[in-house]
Design a protein around this motif. Sequence first.
Motif, short mmCIF file in Angstrom:
data_model
loop_
_atom_site.label_atom_id
_atom_site.label_comp_id
_atom_site.label_asym_id
_atom_site.label_seq_id
_atom_site.Cartn_x
_atom_site.Cartn_y
_atom_site.Cartn_z
N PHE A 136 0.85 -1.19 0.00
CA PHE A 136 0.00 0.00 0.00
C PHE A 136 0.88 1.24 0.00
N GLY A 143 0.44 5.57 0.04
CA GLY A 143 -0.43 6.74 0.08
C GLY A 143 0.22 7.84 -0.73
N ARG A 144 0.76 8.84 -0.01
CA ARG A 144 1.44 9.94 -0.69
C ARG A 144 2.96 9.80 -0.63
N GLY A 145 3.42 8.61 -0.19
CA GLY A 145 4.85 8.31 -0.23
C GLY A 145 5.71 9.20 0.65
N SER A 146 5.14 9.73 1.74
CA SER A 146 5.92 10.65 2.58
C SER A 146 6.51 9.99 3.81
N ASN A 147 6.39 8.67 3.88
CA ASN A 147 6.98 7.96 5.03
C ASN A 147 7.56 6.62 4.60
N SER A 204 -1.43 10.82 3.56
CA SER A 204 -2.87 10.52 3.39
C SER A 204 -3.45 10.08 4.72
N ALA A 223 -2.80 6.16 5.48
CA ALA A 223 -1.51 5.86 6.11
C ALA A 223 -1.42 6.52 7.47
N ILE A 256 -0.42 4.53 10.94
CA ILE A 256 0.74 4.75 11.84
C ILE A 256 0.42 5.78 12.92
N GLY A 305 1.15 12.18 13.79
CA GLY A 305 0.83 13.31 14.67
C GLY A 305 2.05 14.13 14.99
N VAL A 338 -6.83 0.64 4.83
CA VAL A 338 -7.83 1.60 5.29
C VAL A 338 -8.53 2.17 4.07
N ARG A 368 7.45 24.84 12.07
CA ARG A 368 8.10 23.83 11.22
C ARG A 368 9.17 24.43 10.33
N ARG A 382 8.75 3.38 6.65
CA ARG A 382 8.51 1.98 6.25
C ARG A 382 9.32 1.71 4.99
#
Length: 298
Positions: free
Chosen positions: A56, A58-62, A123, A126, A130, A133, A182, A209, A295
């Motif tokens: 899976f 999502g937006r590939g940010s992790n 997303s 994802a 996880i 937050g 999900v 940030r 991941r």
Amino acid sequence: MISSLEEFNTIEQEVPLAPYTTWNIGGSAEYFWEPTKDELSDVLRYCEQNHIPVHFLGRGSNVLISSDGVDGLAICTRSSLQGIELQDDVIHAEAGVSMPVLANFAASYEIAGFEHLICIPGSIGAGIAINAGLAAHGRKEIGDSLIDVTVMNRSGTVFKERAEDLELGFRTSNIPDRDLFVLSARFDGSARGTEGEIASEMHTHLRKRKSKQPLSVPTAGSTFKNPSNGKSAGWLIDQAGLKGYQVGGAKVSEVHANWIENTGTATSDDVLDVINHVKRVVDDEFGIELEIEIRVLE
Ligand SMILES: Cc1cc2nc3c(=O)[nH]c(=O)nc-3n(C[C@H](O)[C@H](O)[C@H](O)COP(=O)(O)OP(=O)(O)OC[C@H]3O[C@@H](n4cnc5c(N)ncnc54)[C@H](O)[C@@H]3O)c2cc1C
């Protein structure tokens, strides 16, 4: 009945995944699909029955996609499952909706409690898997206002899970261990704030940030989870003198030591080498085993 993945004209073959990640690195997916709700169950069941690995995205940010790419099917929701609506103080959002879109959607109805999600580029699918937050300034997680999720298992069966049954913890839930996808989630939208208060809180998160994170270069956010002994992973890596440590094009950020930057030419192998070196040095210096938050898909 499906007799092969090639039967689906929306499933593509040998698709480079780098553009689907914020690190902008990694090999290709043998098969790649942006799913539709109607076909997902058939596709997952077919893959399960034919032992085709499914990943899976999502937006590939992790995620770190292996340099060799991934076997089997990558199911990516970056442009699919984008529905979001409000009904009777409950926000219904599909898996592909990004967390900033959810934050802005809530803000547009003066619903409070979603402001922190403005800074997390992933997303909600994802994010829930996880429990994404913010660790600083009081722990705030996507699970805080989650009512329930609709998930699909590898056999294509759809069911609902209540938030309290997901074992939501610091960057964890029981969703990955159960190999669940999900599909959508419902959030409590009953907390109210004024437009000004909500906008101001989102602005504060974004401003903090900018000064503390390398947001203008390709990264995947925090690489390691914060260990449970009170010290942050970034602090440990910084104290171990690893800021700026580089292998090929992958570098421990000088701005935030828990972030690894792609300076332009990084490969996933470079990133893995940096990760392994950082783990070794932090273990030697502090006796703490860092655990990755990202991941690895291979
Ligand atoms: C600039 C930047 C800032 C960040 N800040 C934060 C932050 O403050 N807090 C934080 O927690 N994270 C942060 N992150 C990391 C990241 O945005 C989150 O972890 C986010 O939840 C990942 O979402 P994604 O859609 O990109 O997931 P992906 O990276 O695509 O996938 C992550 C994992 O989720 C799984 N997955 C994807 N979709 C689904 C689905 N529908 N169902 C089940 N599993 C699925 C994947 O298989 C993978 O294991 C940041 C990243 C960046 C680049």
